[in-house]
Motif scaffolding. Structure first.
Motif, PDB file in Angstrom:
ATOM      1  N   UNK A  99       0.841  -1.196   0.000  1.00 38.47           N
ATOM      2  CA  UNK A  99       0.000   0.000   0.000  1.00 38.47           C
ATOM      3  C   UNK A  99       0.875   1.245   0.000  1.00 38.47           C
ATOM      4  N   UNK A 122      -6.446   0.798  -5.101  1.00 35.91           N
ATOM      5  CA  UNK A 122      -7.283   1.513  -4.150  1.00 35.91           C
ATOM      6  C   UNK A 122      -8.552   0.769  -3.762  1.00 35.91           C
ATOM      7  N   UNK A 123      -9.015  -0.122  -4.614  1.00 36.71           N
ATOM      8  CA  UNK A 123     -10.232  -0.851  -4.282  1.00 36.71           C
ATOM      9  C   UNK A 123      -9.940  -2.345  -4.308  1.00 36.71           C
ATOM     10  N   UNK A 180     -12.348  -4.700  -4.534  1.00 39.86           N
ATOM     11  CA  UNK A 180     -13.273  -5.350  -5.469  1.00 39.86           C
ATOM     12  C   UNK A 180     -14.001  -4.277  -6.268  1.00 39.86           C
ATOM     13  N   UNK A 218     -17.104  -3.699  -6.914  1.00 42.98           N
ATOM     14  CA  UNK A 218     -18.298  -3.061  -6.330  1.00 42.98           C
ATOM     15  C   UNK A 218     -17.934  -1.928  -5.393  1.00 42.98           C
ATOM     16  N   UNK A 262     -15.466   0.175  -5.818  1.00 42.20           N
ATOM     17  CA  UNK A 262     -15.205   1.329  -6.681  1.00 42.20           C
ATOM     18  C   UNK A 262     -16.515   1.949  -7.152  1.00 42.20           C
ATOM     19  N   UNK A 263     -17.470   1.082  -7.517  1.00 43.18           N
ATOM     20  CA  UNK A 263     -18.758   1.598  -7.998  1.00 43.18           C
ATOM     21  C   UNK A 263     -19.511   2.320  -6.883  1.00 43.18           C
ATOM     22  N   UNK A 264     -19.465   1.748  -5.689  1.00 43.55           N
ATOM     23  CA  UNK A 264     -20.157   2.381  -4.560  1.00 43.55           C
ATOM     24  C   UNK A 264     -19.520   3.731  -4.235  1.00 43.55           C
ATOM     25  N   UNK A 265     -18.206   3.760  -4.296  1.00 41.59           N
ATOM     26  CA  UNK A 265     -17.491   5.016  -4.044  1.00 41.59           C
ATOM     27  C   UNK A 265     -17.897   6.070  -5.081  1.00 41.59           C
ATOM     28  N   UNK A 266     -17.878   5.654  -6.343  1.00 44.07           N
ATOM     29  CA  UNK A 266     -18.173   6.599  -7.430  1.00 44.07           C
ATOM     30  C   UNK A 266     -19.621   7.086  -7.370  1.00 44.07           C
ATOM     31  N   UNK A 302     -15.163  -1.760   5.708  1.00 46.09           N
ATOM     32  CA  UNK A 302     -15.394  -0.333   5.486  1.00 46.09           C
ATOM     33  C   UNK A 302     -16.390  -0.063   4.355  1.00 46.09           C
ATOM     34  N   UNK A 303     -16.211  -0.724   3.221  1.00 49.38           N
ATOM     35  CA  UNK A 303     -17.116  -0.444   2.099  1.00 49.38           C
ATOM     36  C   UNK A 303     -18.504  -1.056   2.293  1.00 49.38           C
ATOM     37  N   UNK A 360     -24.944  -3.349  -4.868  1.00 43.78           N
ATOM     38  CA  UNK A 360     -24.427  -2.132  -5.501  1.00 43.78           C
ATOM     39  C   UNK A 360     -24.987  -2.011  -6.917  1.00 43.78           C
ATOM     40  N   UNK A 368     -15.401   8.077 -13.147  1.00 38.80           N
ATOM     41  CA  UNK A 368     -14.916   8.356 -11.786  1.00 38.80           C
ATOM     42  C   UNK A 368     -14.046   7.197 -11.296  1.00 38.80           C
ATOM     43  N   UNK A 369     -14.518   5.970 -11.525  1.00 38.25           N
ATOM     44  CA  UNK A 369     -13.759   4.799 -11.077  1.00 38.25           C
ATOM     45  C   UNK A 369     -12.377   4.782 -11.733  1.00 38.25           C
TER      46      UNK A 369
END
Lengths: 120, 205
Positions: free
Chosen positions: A15, A21-22, A24, A26, A28-32, A68-69, B20, B41-42
């Motif tokens: 790290x 950074x992600x 999995x 999903x 990344x998608x949830x973050x976006x 966390x996610x 999701x 964004x991703x």
């Protein structure tokens, strides 16, 4: 897990400055989605921080932050429900539909919601 | 066990991926998100945004007095001038370490973090032990990172909020006189911009 273990874990994952950074897709998608909804003005960052904090404080949150996610998605669900965009029940139904659609889709083909045999 | 299908069921969505996807479907139908924009964004966060951006800000602050002054006065604009604009529109404050004061950033509430310059936070930053201990026992927390500061150095802890996020400007390592911004940026670690580390010494880089 102690803080020292977490730090060692991060270093073990490489790290560093170019870390992935992600874990999995999903995540990344949830973050976006949260960024996109904020851009749309559905909520401000203060509301988001409160929603996320509420989820992170629930009993059972793991000390190593690996969930966390999961909390991130729960916070997103609670905010869109509070804004009357959708309800948890609707999300439950549609998530189940997506799982059935995936199950019914032969390997190598894109998963489409229409593939859910119970969907009409 | 009966086999009434002739194809393999190896397309499975785990529960979180399905949730999701369901959220994205609903939000797209309502016109609140655009799947293409989500993809952009991703990709941006996976490939273009990360601590290298912050390292460039720090290196520029070390060599360019005018930029340094701007960063102290209005970090949001100074950082935006390098095109590292947060999509989230939060305000940035640059906090400068001095020989007397070391600065450390935490978000006790959740995990607010300066995404535009550091990317996404490391696991430990989001963890309850870091969030609860950084304020109470910063020296003990730094020791966990093998960072032991002289007793004469005071430690100041900055608690991020949704509206205001901090970037630490570490001390420029000695022995780097005349170095280019690019060379200097390579000495700046992610942890040094959170305050759980220092910039690398030239020989270690």
């Amino acid at each position: 897990m102690s803080l020292r273990d977490l730090i060692a874990h991060s270093q073990g994952l490489g790290e560093g400055i170019d870390a992935p950074v992600f874990a999995e897709p999903w995540q990344a998608e949830a973050f976006a989605m949260v960024l996109a909804l904020h851009n749309q003005g559905l909520f401000d960052w203060d509301e988001w921080a409160q929603a996320l904090s509420t989820e992170l404080k629930r009993p059972g949150a793991l000390d190593d932050g690996s969930d966390y996610y999961h909390h991130w998605v729960a916070a997103l669900e609670s905010l869109v429900a509070a804004k009357k965009v959708t309800s948890s029940a609707d999300i439950d139904d549609l998530a189940a539909s997506w799982q059935r659609a995936a199950h019914a889709t032969p390997h190598g083909q894109p998963i489409r919601l229409e593939n859910d045999p119970e969907r009409f | 066990m009966s086999h009434d299908h002739d194809h393999h069921h190896d397309n499975e969505l785990d529960p979180m991926a399905a949730r999701v996807r369901a959220l994205e479907t609903i939000l797209t139908e309502k016109g609140l998100v655009d799947p293409e924009a989500i993809g952009v964004i991703v990709e941006t966060y996976e490939t273009k945004i990360g601590p290298r951006n912050g390292a460039k800000v720090v290196a520029k602050a070390w060599v360019d007095p005018e930029f340094n002054a701007w960063l102290r006065r209005d970090a949001t604009s100074a950082i935006a001038s390098l095109s590292y604009t947060g999509r989230q529109g939060e305000h940035m404050q640059a906090v400068f370490n001095t020989p007397d004061t070391h600065n450390l950033v935490v978000c006790t509430l959740c995990s607010c973090y300066p995404w535009s310059v550091l990317g996404l936070p490391p696991v430990w930053y989001k963890s309850p032990p870091y969030r609860s201990r950084a304020v109470i026992d910063p020296r003990g927390v730094l020791a966990e990172f093998d960072l032991v500061l002289p007793d004469t150095t005071s430690i100041r802890v900055w608690d991020s909020t949704a509206e205001l996020r901090y970037l630490i400007i570490p001390l420029r390592p000695e022995g780097t006189e005349g170095w280019s911004e690019e060379q200097l940026a390579a000495l700046v670690t992610r942890d040094s911009m959170i305050g759980t580390g220092l910039a690398c010494a030239p020989e270690a880089a």
